[in-house]
Design a protein around this motif. Structure first.
Motif, PDB file in Angstrom:
ATOM      1  N   ILE A 100     -15.374 -22.315 -25.178  1.00  0.00           N
ATOM      2  CA  ILE A 100     -14.122 -21.692 -25.550  1.00  0.00           C
ATOM      3  C   ILE A 100     -12.980 -22.539 -25.003  1.00  0.00           C
ATOM      4  CG2 ILE A 100     -15.044 -19.378 -25.663  1.00  0.00           C
ATOM      5  CD1 ILE A 100     -14.104 -18.949 -22.830  1.00  0.00           C
ATOM      6  N   SER A 101     -11.810 -22.351 -25.514  1.00  0.00           N
ATOM      7  CA  SER A 101     -10.704 -23.182 -25.079  1.00  0.00           C
ATOM      8  C   SER A 101      -9.569 -22.338 -24.536  1.00  0.00           C
ATOM      9  CB  SER A 101     -10.194 -24.017 -26.255  1.00  0.00           C
ATOM     10  OG  SER A 101      -9.031 -24.705 -25.880  1.00  0.00           O
ATOM     11  N   LEU A 102      -9.126 -22.671 -23.361  1.00  0.00           N
ATOM     12  CA  LEU A 102      -7.965 -21.996 -22.795  1.00  0.00           C
ATOM     13  C   LEU A 102      -6.682 -22.501 -23.421  1.00  0.00           C
ATOM     14  CD1 LEU A 102      -8.914 -22.027 -19.008  1.00  0.00           C
ATOM     15  CD2 LEU A 102      -9.132 -20.150 -20.611  1.00  0.00           C
ATOM     16  N   HIS A 103      -6.742 -23.624 -24.128  1.00  0.00           N
ATOM     17  CA  HIS A 103      -5.540 -24.205 -24.709  1.00  0.00           C
ATOM     18  C   HIS A 103      -5.235 -23.674 -26.102  1.00  0.00           C
ATOM     19  CE1 HIS A 103      -5.243 -27.033 -21.440  1.00  0.00           C
ATOM     20  NE2 HIS A 103      -6.496 -27.386 -21.635  1.00  0.00           N
ATOM     21  N   ASP A 104      -6.236 -23.134 -26.809  1.00  0.00           N
ATOM     22  CA  ASP A 104      -6.034 -22.712 -28.184  1.00  0.00           C
ATOM     23  C   ASP A 104      -5.197 -21.456 -28.311  1.00  0.00           C
ATOM     24  OD1 ASP A 104      -7.464 -24.804 -29.124  1.00  0.00           O
ATOM     25  OD2 ASP A 104      -9.315 -23.677 -29.421  1.00  0.00           O
ATOM     26  N   GLY A 105      -5.161 -20.624 -27.279  1.00  0.00           N
ATOM     27  CA  GLY A 105      -4.536 -19.331 -27.412  1.00  0.00           C
ATOM     28  C   GLY A 105      -3.204 -19.240 -26.717  1.00  0.00           C
ATOM     29  N   ALA A 106      -2.798 -17.997 -26.530  1.00  0.00           N
ATOM     30  CA  ALA A 106      -1.538 -17.715 -25.879  1.00  0.00           C
ATOM     31  C   ALA A 106      -1.735 -16.494 -25.009  1.00  0.00           C
ATOM     32  CB  ALA A 106      -0.456 -17.455 -26.923  1.00  0.00           C
ATOM     33  N   ARG A 134     -13.838 -27.945 -17.317  1.00  0.00           N
ATOM     34  CA  ARG A 134     -14.888 -27.404 -16.444  1.00  0.00           C
ATOM     35  C   ARG A 134     -14.790 -25.876 -16.372  1.00  0.00           C
ATOM     36  NH1 ARG A 134     -16.734 -30.285 -12.009  1.00  0.00           N
ATOM     37  NH2 ARG A 134     -17.975 -28.408 -11.648  1.00  0.00           N
ATOM     38  N   ILE A 135     -13.567 -25.361 -16.287  1.00  0.00           N
ATOM     39  CA  ILE A 135     -13.380 -23.904 -16.248  1.00  0.00           C
ATOM     40  C   ILE A 135     -13.819 -23.284 -17.572  1.00  0.00           C
ATOM     41  CG2 ILE A 135     -11.663 -22.047 -16.113  1.00  0.00           C
ATOM     42  CD1 ILE A 135     -10.112 -23.913 -14.145  1.00  0.00           C
ATOM     43  N   GLU A 136     -13.410 -23.891 -18.684  1.00  0.00           N
ATOM     44  CA  GLU A 136     -13.810 -23.403 -20.007  1.00  0.00           C
ATOM     45  C   GLU A 136     -15.324 -23.382 -20.137  1.00  0.00           C
ATOM     46  OE1 GLU A 136     -11.931 -26.019 -22.757  1.00  0.00           O
ATOM     47  OE2 GLU A 136      -9.942 -25.255 -22.323  1.00  0.00           O
ATOM     48  N   ASP A 137     -15.969 -24.465 -19.723  1.00  0.00           N
ATOM     49  CA  ASP A 137     -17.428 -24.548 -19.793  1.00  0.00           C
ATOM     50  C   ASP A 137     -18.072 -23.478 -18.913  1.00  0.00           C
ATOM     51  OD1 ASP A 137     -17.162 -26.705 -21.511  1.00  0.00           O
ATOM     52  OD2 ASP A 137     -17.623 -28.210 -19.974  1.00  0.00           O
ATOM     53  N   GLY A 138     -17.501 -23.261 -17.744  1.00  0.00           N
ATOM     54  CA  GLY A 138     -18.033 -22.240 -16.839  1.00  0.00           C
ATOM     55  C   GLY A 138     -17.943 -20.849 -17.435  1.00  0.00           C
ATOM     56  N   ILE A 139     -16.810 -20.524 -18.028  1.00  0.00           N
ATOM     57  CA  ILE A 139     -16.646 -19.221 -18.668  1.00  0.00           C
ATOM     58  C   ILE A 139     -17.609 -19.082 -19.840  1.00  0.00           C
ATOM     59  CG2 ILE A 139     -15.067 -17.744 -19.985  1.00  0.00           C
ATOM     60  CD1 ILE A 139     -12.787 -18.898 -18.224  1.00  0.00           C
ATOM     61  N   LEU A 185     -18.767 -18.111 -11.369  1.00  0.00           N
ATOM     62  CA  LEU A 185     -17.841 -19.207 -11.671  1.00  0.00           C
ATOM     63  C   LEU A 185     -17.586 -20.063 -10.436  1.00  0.00           C
ATOM     64  CD1 LEU A 185     -15.191 -17.577 -14.027  1.00  0.00           C
ATOM     65  CD2 LEU A 185     -16.734 -19.468 -14.576  1.00  0.00           C
ATOM     66  N   ARG A 186     -17.395 -19.424  -9.305  1.00  0.00           N
ATOM     67  CA  ARG A 186     -17.152 -20.161  -8.059  1.00  0.00           C
ATOM     68  C   ARG A 186     -18.332 -21.078  -7.751  1.00  0.00           C
ATOM     69  NH1 ARG A 186     -15.831 -16.114  -4.311  1.00  0.00           N
ATOM     70  NH2 ARG A 186     -13.742 -16.233  -5.160  1.00  0.00           N
ATOM     71  N   GLU A 187     -19.548 -20.588  -7.961  1.00  0.00           N
ATOM     72  CA  GLU A 187     -20.739 -21.396  -7.716  1.00  0.00           C
ATOM     73  C   GLU A 187     -20.776 -22.603  -8.663  1.00  0.00           C
ATOM     74  OE1 GLU A 187     -24.113 -22.941  -6.120  1.00  0.00           O
ATOM     75  OE2 GLU A 187     -22.862 -21.346  -5.283  1.00  0.00           O
ATOM     76  N   GLN A 188     -20.427 -22.373  -9.941  1.00  0.00           N
ATOM     77  CA  GLN A 188     -20.418 -23.459 -10.919  1.00  0.00           C
ATOM     78  C   GLN A 188     -19.355 -24.504 -10.602  1.00  0.00           C
ATOM     79  OE1 GLN A 188     -20.411 -22.381 -15.099  1.00  0.00           O
ATOM     80  NE2 GLN A 188     -21.267 -20.373 -14.589  1.00  0.00           N
ATOM     81  N   LEU A 189     -18.261 -24.058 -10.007  1.00  0.00           N
ATOM     82  CA  LEU A 189     -17.106 -24.938  -9.783  1.00  0.00           C
ATOM     83  C   LEU A 189     -16.924 -25.293  -8.309  1.00  0.00           C
ATOM     84  CD1 LEU A 189     -14.664 -22.996 -12.133  1.00  0.00           C
ATOM     85  CD2 LEU A 189     -15.992 -25.045 -12.693  1.00  0.00           C
ATOM     86  N   LYS A 190     -17.965 -25.130  -7.495  1.00  0.00           N
ATOM     87  CA  LYS A 190     -17.823 -25.332  -6.061  1.00  0.00           C
ATOM     88  C   LYS A 190     -17.340 -26.722  -5.692  1.00  0.00           C
ATOM     89  CE  LYS A 190     -22.762 -26.033  -5.397  1.00  0.00           C
ATOM     90  NZ  LYS A 190     -23.957 -25.420  -4.874  1.00  0.00           N
TER      91      LYS A 190
END
Length: 194
Positions: A100-106, A134-139, A185-190
């Motif tokens: 998913i993309s955090l940039h596509d929306g508002a 990385r955040i998008e992939d984690g979500i 998410l924290r574990e994925q992005l540690k």
């Protein structure tokens, strides 16, 4: 034509009296935020567009039954959640898809989410993009239950009570799912957090 300052409640009342233009203004007012939320719950942009349209069609057909016990946006999102759940059932509850993309929306006010400052240096922009990816992939890797609460709370900004109503579960369940999702998410992005 309704004025920009007219509330959702006024537009809903007009739509319930058969004013299709008033409902059109409700669509214009809420379509970006609704699409933003749905697009984070499904993997394909085209599906998110179709589901957003389906949610508005269902809302239009059911506007006469809206009693105003909740805000219009809460009612609309409950319709959208049911549309997404039905879609997932039809698609075999696919748990992973394209990121998913955090940039596509508002955000709910229609502003882009964390748009990068064009004045930044290229190396800073590249790092910013990598972190967001990385955040998008984690979500996207979270299971549906956890991804949904993260999107509704941390991206869409709904309060716990509203999320509980949308998901038809107790507030305590919402909080525990959100806590678990954030831990995952924290574990994925540690490596980014350290």
């Amino acid at each position: 034509m309704p004025e920009a300052h007219e509330t959702d409640a006024v537009l809903v009342a007009q739509a319930q009296r058969g004013d299709t233009a008033a409902f059109g203004h409700l669509v214009e007012r809420h379509q970006d935020a609704l699409f933003n939320g749905i697009s984070r719950l499904v993997s394909r942009r085209e599906d998110a567009e179709d589901l957003t349209q389906e949610a508005f069609v269902k809302a239009f057909r059911g506007i006469g039954r809206f009693q105003g016990r909740a805000k219009f946006t809460t009612w609309l999102y409950s319709i959208a959640m049911n549309v997404v759940i039905s879609y997932r059932r039809r698609k075999g509850a696919q748990r992973r898809g394209n990121p998913i993309s955090l940039h596509d929306g508002a955000d709910p006010d229609g502003r882009p989410i964390d748009a990068p400052d064009p004045g930044r240096r290229p190396d800073v922009l590249a790092e910013h993009h990598e972190v967001h990816q990385r955040i998008e992939d984690g979500i996207a890797r979270l299971d549906e239950e956890h991804r949904t609460v993260v999107v509704l709370r941390d991206i869409q900004g709904f309060d716990y009570e509203t999320i509980g109503g949308l998901l038809e579960c107790p507030v305590g369940t919402v909080k525990s799912r959100l806590h678990r999702a954030r831990l995952l998410l924290r574990e994925q992005l540690k490596d980014l957090i350290a």
